[in-house]
Write a protein that holds these residues in place. Structure first.
Motif, mmCIF file in Angstrom:
data_model
loop_
_atom_site.group_PDB
_atom_site.id
_atom_site.type_symbol
_atom_site.label_atom_id
_atom_site.label_comp_id
_atom_site.label_asym_id
_atom_site.label_seq_id
_atom_site.Cartn_x
_atom_site.Cartn_y
_atom_site.Cartn_z
ATOM 1 N N LEU A 170 95.903 144.875 86.422
ATOM 2 C CA LEU A 170 94.513 145.045 86.151
ATOM 3 C C LEU A 170 94.263 145.984 87.340
ATOM 4 N N SER A 171 95.200 146.836 88.030
ATOM 5 C CA SER A 171 94.972 147.917 88.861
ATOM 6 C C SER A 171 94.894 148.958 87.988
ATOM 7 N N GLU B 57 92.950 149.145 79.033
ATOM 8 C CA GLU B 57 92.465 150.434 78.632
ATOM 9 C C GLU B 57 91.173 150.034 78.058
ATOM 10 N N ARG B 58 90.858 148.863 77.212
ATOM 11 C CA ARG B 58 89.501 148.408 76.774
ATOM 12 C C ARG B 58 88.571 148.092 77.849
ATOM 13 N N LEU B 59 89.216 147.781 78.926
ATOM 14 C CA LEU B 59 88.456 146.975 80.280
ATOM 15 C C LEU B 59 87.907 148.371 81.153
ATOM 16 N N ARG B 60 88.669 149.441 80.850
ATOM 17 C CA ARG B 60 88.621 150.627 81.986
ATOM 18 C C ARG B 60 87.198 150.997 81.721
ATOM 19 N N ALA B 61 86.677 151.033 80.560
ATOM 20 C CA ALA B 61 85.088 151.491 80.593
ATOM 21 C C ALA B 61 84.126 150.892 81.424
ATOM 22 N N LEU B 62 84.365 149.634 81.679
ATOM 23 C CA LEU B 62 83.423 148.885 82.228
ATOM 24 C C LEU B 62 83.267 149.186 83.763
ATOM 25 N N VAL B 63 84.338 149.829 84.195
ATOM 26 C CA VAL B 63 84.587 149.765 85.783
ATOM 27 C C VAL B 63 83.199 151.091 86.218
ATOM 28 N N THR C 277 87.240 151.443 91.602
ATOM 29 C CA THR C 277 88.426 151.526 90.994
ATOM 30 C C THR C 277 88.660 150.269 89.972
ATOM 31 N N MET C 278 89.687 150.346 89.195
ATOM 32 C CA MET C 278 89.876 149.466 88.079
ATOM 33 C C MET C 278 90.238 148.101 88.798
ATOM 34 N N ALA C 279 91.038 147.978 89.802
ATOM 35 C CA ALA C 279 91.440 146.954 90.699
ATOM 36 C C ALA C 279 89.927 146.251 91.377
ATOM 37 N N GLN C 280 89.307 147.331 91.859
ATOM 38 C CA GLN C 280 88.059 146.639 92.585
ATOM 39 C C GLN C 280 87.048 145.882 91.606
ATOM 40 N N PHE C 281 87.201 146.586 90.396
ATOM 41 C CA PHE C 281 86.121 145.885 89.289
ATOM 42 C C PHE C 281 86.784 144.595 88.769
ATOM 43 N N SER D 100 89.544 144.951 99.898
ATOM 44 C CA SER D 100 88.440 144.379 100.554
ATOM 45 C C SER D 100 87.159 144.747 100.199
ATOM 46 N N ALA D 101 87.027 146.310 99.679
ATOM 47 C CA ALA D 101 85.758 146.801 99.277
ATOM 48 C C ALA D 101 85.102 146.179 98.123
ATOM 49 N N ALA D 102 85.998 145.518 97.307
ATOM 50 C CA ALA D 102 85.536 145.064 96.185
ATOM 51 C C ALA D 102 84.365 144.159 96.492
ATOM 52 N N ALA D 103 84.468 143.326 97.542
ATOM 53 C CA ALA D 103 83.267 142.601 98.141
ATOM 54 C C ALA D 103 82.040 143.247 98.098
ATOM 55 N N ASP D 104 81.933 144.506 98.386
ATOM 56 C CA ASP D 104 80.784 145.262 98.566
ATOM 57 C C ASP D 104 80.391 145.744 97.231
ATOM 58 N N LEU D 105 80.782 145.759 96.171
ATOM 59 C CA LEU D 105 80.111 145.996 94.807
ATOM 60 C C LEU D 105 79.221 145.171 94.528
ATOM 61 N N ALA D 106 78.140 145.797 93.640
ATOM 62 C CA ALA D 106 77.204 144.921 93.105
ATOM 63 C C ALA D 106 77.536 143.913 92.165
ATOM 64 N N PRO D 107 77.214 142.991 91.902
ATOM 65 C CA PRO D 107 77.668 141.715 90.883
ATOM 66 C C PRO D 107 77.627 142.560 89.471
ATOM 67 N N LEU D 108 78.594 142.495 88.789
ATOM 68 C CA LEU D 108 78.560 142.796 87.446
ATOM 69 C C LEU D 108 77.560 142.509 86.631
ATOM 70 N N SER D 109 77.155 143.282 85.615
ATOM 71 C CA SER D 109 76.167 143.085 84.760
ATOM 72 C C SER D 109 76.598 142.147 83.462
ATOM 73 N N ALA D 110 75.676 141.322 82.993
ATOM 74 C CA ALA D 110 75.831 140.511 82.034
ATOM 75 C C ALA D 110 76.626 141.055 80.808
ATOM 76 N N SER D 111 76.375 142.212 80.398
ATOM 77 C CA SER D 111 76.978 142.859 79.268
ATOM 78 C C SER D 111 78.581 143.092 79.727
ATOM 79 N N ALA D 112 78.559 143.584 80.902
ATOM 80 C CA ALA D 112 80.222 143.624 81.506
ATOM 81 C C ALA D 112 80.904 142.392 81.293
ATOM 82 N N GLN D 113 80.310 141.249 81.650
ATOM 83 C CA GLN D 113 81.031 139.904 81.597
ATOM 84 C C GLN D 113 81.297 139.615 80.091
ATOM 85 N N ASP D 114 80.119 139.823 79.373
ATOM 86 C CA ASP D 114 80.367 139.812 77.919
ATOM 87 C C ASP D 114 81.669 140.616 77.215
#
Length: 327
Positions: free
Chosen positions: A208-209, A252-258, A263-267, A295-309
């Motif tokens: 997932l990196s 590859e399918r998840l990459r569009a959600l970043v 980065t992909m890892a932070q997502f 550590s910087a992943a903690a600074d990202l905003a929470p992911l959207s409901a659509s990304a979770q879906d």
């Protein structure tokens, strides 16, 4: 760094910690200077939860963490270690004499009198139901050998059995965008019982990196090579048990959600942090730059409901048939 109450553990810990398996063994060689740089870089960014084990490098990881504590001072830092995987995996080996001996060795490696958290390290399933095991752990708390104890598990059922034990402070379980089963019962049960959830293998051994391709190779001393089929230990610990090629397709399918700028890892780490009931996620790092990026992943905003879906949709279509019923 957001801190969360670890409930029965009795302390607050940052949502992104550091897994220290890489600093011991099984991921290729990491020099001592690089290992210490990783530990200090993580702490500099607000990481205050470090997870190791007596079997990582046969004590090397614990010893390096102990040296870091002496250099840094341990104020506000929680070190979790694990015990039990240095012997043949039979229930009989999980006994009082061995627990005391293992505890003495870990305290010496880490240079402390009382260990913050000791976890049974994915023992045989019957151990989770053995009263004598937990009686001994309670005795060790009373003797101030350990401040708290928990378990590291392979399966959902093991986690639920452990959560029902009143003295269990934490459950460490594989949770990532390619391993969703713990969301169904384990996280709600842990939240209700005030048990901390430590999410391990958060990047699915690096899948997932987003940095791997079908041509990526791994060294002979890297578990992503020698344990890909479960030849050394539970295959679920390597790429979360997902076939490498399938994992690449999912990524590859998840990459569009970043999110932009991440980065992909932070997502992938932010996805875990967003799950209700998670206390701390413990990505590893082989250099200081990786530790800071995690550590910087903690600074990202929470992911959207659509990304979770969409994470759920990718899991359901590609991953669920391969892993959901196994662990």
């Amino acid at each position: 760094m957001e801190n969360r109450n670890a409930g029965r553990l009795g302390r607050q810990v940052g949502v992104v910690g550091l897994g220290c398996w890489q600093l011991g063994a099984d991921w290729g060689q990491v020099e001592e200077s690089d290992a210490l740089a990783v530990l200090h870089a993580a702490a500099d960014t607000g990481v205050n939860f470090f997870d190791t084990a007596d079997v990582y490098g046969d004590g090397r990881s614990e010893t390096l963490v102990g040296k870091f504590l002496r250099e840094r001072g341990d104020a506000g830092i929680t070190v979790a270690t694990k015990m039990g995987r240095r012997v043949e995996q039979t229930p009989e080996n999980y006994n009082r004499d061995n627990f005391l001996a293992w505890n003495d060795r870990s305290r010496a490696n880490l240079g402390v009198d009382t260990l913050d958290l000791v976890q049974l390290h994915c023992p045989p399933t019957s151990v989770y139901s053995t009263d004598e095991v937990f009686d001994t752990l309670d005795e060790m708390v009373q003797a101030k050998r350990i401040a708290a104890y928990g378990v590291s598990v392979e399966t959902v059922e093991e986690a639920l059995t452990a959560i029902a034990r009143p003295g269990v402070a934490s459950v460490q379980i594989i949770l990532n965008a390619l391993r969703l089963k713990p969301l169904e019962r384990v996280l709600p049960a842990a939240a209700e019982a005030d048990v901390a959830i430590i999410a391990r293998v958060p990047l699915a051994s690096g899948l997932l990196s987003g940095k791997y391709t079908a041509s990526t190779t791994f060294g002979a001393d890297d578990h992503r090579n020698y344990n890909r089929n479960g030849d050394a230990f539970d295959v679920g610990e390597t790429f979360s048990g997902v076939p490498f090629e399938v994992g690449l397709e999912a990524v590859e399918r998840l990459r569009a959600l970043v999110p932009a700028g991440a980065t992909m890892a932070q997502f992938a780490l932010r996805w875990i942090v967003d799950q209700p009931g998670v206390t701390v996620v413990i990505p590893g790092a082989r250099n200081a730059e990786q530790a800071r990026a995690n550590s910087a992943a903690a600074d990202l905003a929470p992911l959207s409901a659509s990304a979770q879906d969409e994470v759920r949709a990718v899991y359901d279509s590609l991953i669920r048939p391969l892993v959901h019923d196994r662990w």
